[in-house]
Design a protein around this motif. Sequence first.
Motif, PDB file in Angstrom:
ATOM      1  N   UNK A   1       0.833  -1.199   0.000  1.00 23.79           N
ATOM      2  CA  UNK A   1       0.000   0.000   0.000  1.00 23.79           C
ATOM      3  C   UNK A   1       0.869   1.250   0.000  1.00 23.79           C
ATOM      4  N   UNK A   2       0.327   2.333  -0.579  1.00 22.43           N
ATOM      5  CA  UNK A   2       1.075   3.576  -0.664  1.00 22.43           C
ATOM      6  C   UNK A   2       0.446   4.648   0.221  1.00 22.43           C
ATOM      7  N   UNK A   3       1.321   5.376   0.898  1.00 21.90           N
ATOM      8  CA  UNK A   3       0.910   6.416   1.829  1.00 21.90           C
ATOM      9  C   UNK A   3       1.712   7.682   1.551  1.00 21.90           C
ATOM     10  N   UNK A   4       1.107   8.828   1.829  1.00 20.76           N
ATOM     11  CA  UNK A   4       1.831  10.091   1.707  1.00 20.76           C
ATOM     12  C   UNK A   4       2.165  10.574   3.111  1.00 20.76           C
ATOM     13  N   UNK A   5       3.460  10.540   3.445  1.00 20.65           N
ATOM     14  CA  UNK A   5       3.944  10.906   4.768  1.00 20.65           C
ATOM     15  C   UNK A   5       5.089  11.888   4.601  1.00 20.65           C
ATOM     16  N   UNK A   6       4.996  13.038   5.251  1.00 21.83           N
ATOM     17  CA  UNK A   6       6.024  14.079   5.146  1.00 21.83           C
ATOM     18  C   UNK A   6       6.237  14.492   3.689  1.00 21.83           C
ATOM     19  N   UNK A   7       5.146  14.577   2.931  1.00 25.52           N
ATOM     20  CA  UNK A   7       5.175  14.975   1.519  1.00 25.52           C
ATOM     21  C   UNK A   7       5.947  13.997   0.639  1.00 25.52           C
ATOM     22  N   UNK A   8       6.077  12.759   1.088  1.00 25.38           N
ATOM     23  CA  UNK A   8       6.757  11.720   0.328  1.00 25.38           C
ATOM     24  C   UNK A   8       5.819  10.528   0.164  1.00 25.38           C
ATOM     25  N   UNK A   9       5.951   9.836  -0.957  1.00 21.96           N
ATOM     26  CA  UNK A   9       5.149   8.644  -1.194  1.00 21.96           C
ATOM     27  C   UNK A   9       5.903   7.440  -0.632  1.00 21.96           C
ATOM     28  N   UNK A  10       5.265   6.778   0.322  1.00 21.91           N
ATOM     29  CA  UNK A  10       5.889   5.668   1.039  1.00 21.91           C
ATOM     30  C   UNK A  10       5.109   4.389   0.752  1.00 21.91           C
ATOM     31  N   UNK A  11       5.820   3.382   0.262  1.00 27.73           N
ATOM     32  CA  UNK A  11       5.181   2.083   0.066  1.00 27.73           C
ATOM     33  C   UNK A  11       5.585   1.157   1.207  1.00 27.73           C
TER      34      UNK A  11
ATOM     35  N   UNK B   1      -5.167   7.480   7.611  1.00 29.08           N
ATOM     36  CA  UNK B   1      -5.340   8.878   7.198  1.00 29.08           C
ATOM     37  C   UNK B   1      -4.272   9.328   6.209  1.00 29.08           C
ATOM     38  N   UNK B   2      -3.210   8.527   6.055  1.00 22.62           N
ATOM     39  CA  UNK B   2      -2.113   8.884   5.149  1.00 22.62           C
ATOM     40  C   UNK B   2      -2.193   8.155   3.804  1.00 22.62           C
ATOM     41  N   UNK B   3      -3.219   7.330   3.608  1.00 24.77           N
ATOM     42  CA  UNK B   3      -3.369   6.626   2.337  1.00 24.77           C
ATOM     43  C   UNK B   3      -3.443   7.621   1.179  1.00 24.77           C
ATOM     44  N   UNK B   4      -2.871   7.240   0.051  1.00 23.87           N
ATOM     45  CA  UNK B   4      -2.819   8.154  -1.086  1.00 23.87           C
ATOM     46  C   UNK B   4      -3.065   7.395  -2.387  1.00 23.87           C
ATOM     47  N   UNK B   5      -2.895   8.074  -3.501  1.00 28.53           N
ATOM     48  CA  UNK B   5      -3.071   7.489  -4.827  1.00 28.53           C
ATOM     49  C   UNK B   5      -2.157   6.269  -4.983  1.00 28.53           C
ATOM     50  N   UNK B   6      -2.737   5.113  -5.220  1.00 27.46           N
ATOM     51  CA  UNK B   6      -1.948   3.884  -5.322  1.00 27.46           C
ATOM     52  C   UNK B   6      -1.137   3.805  -6.617  1.00 27.46           C
ATOM     53  N   UNK B   7      -1.341   4.754  -7.510  1.00 27.64           N
ATOM     54  CA  UNK B   7      -0.541   4.804  -8.745  1.00 27.64           C
ATOM     55  C   UNK B   7       0.612   5.797  -8.649  1.00 27.64           C
TER      56      UNK B   7
END
Length: 234
Positions: free
Chosen positions: A1-11, A24-30
């Motif tokens: 899963x991909x999350x946006x944390x500290x303005x970075x995309x984290x898988x 709450x940090x989930x983001x666009x999975x693409x």
Amino acid sequence: MKYKIADLIVEMEPDEKTRIQAEKYLTDQNAKVDIYAVAQSRKEYEERKYNGSFESFRYITLGSSFYRHLLDFGGCMLHSSAVVVDGKAYLFSAPCGTGKSTHTQFYLELFGSDRAFIINDDKPAIKRGEDGKFYVHGTPWSGKDDLSADTSALLQGICFLQRDKENWIRRIDPQDAFIRMYHQCIRNLDKEYMVKQLNLFEEITKKVPIFEMGCNPTVDAAKVSFGEMSKAEI
């Protein structure tokens, strides 16, 4: 899963505790990945003879993996409770049990939810912005009560707390601040990442006002710390 944390995309593939705190940090999975964070295995858990549950071990090592890679993007973790007042972040760091979370809760009592909120109650991310200033970001690694916010705020100051009968605060020099930050960070890094971390600490201590404070568990302590830290120039 991909999350946006500290303005970075984290898988990452978090276990239940981290997954819940990270929702709450989930983001666009693409989205293109910046950081791959990985928790350590049961074999590593057994080899290290970790004094705690396997779930706790996975939670901690997944966070450690994220913060290690964050150094590549001008960011780090400081073990602290971070409160935002009027758009600026104040970090309070101390050994466990000293009362840093109690201190930031007094900020909420003092200013109310319309002006103040906890951005992270355990392991906030500090990251250099494009303007060269440092910002505090919420993360899923937010302590047993999961107090965090998916947002960021300009870092106004860092304060190292100790218990005392009277409330007092003073600004400390960068060398003293550097040593205190070192004792409240992740230190099990290899040489390359340790150098990055120490260089970043040096930059933070030169740009951000750093304080030490003796305090008691009262709202007056929050008044004293805010009164001094809020007027410091950054």
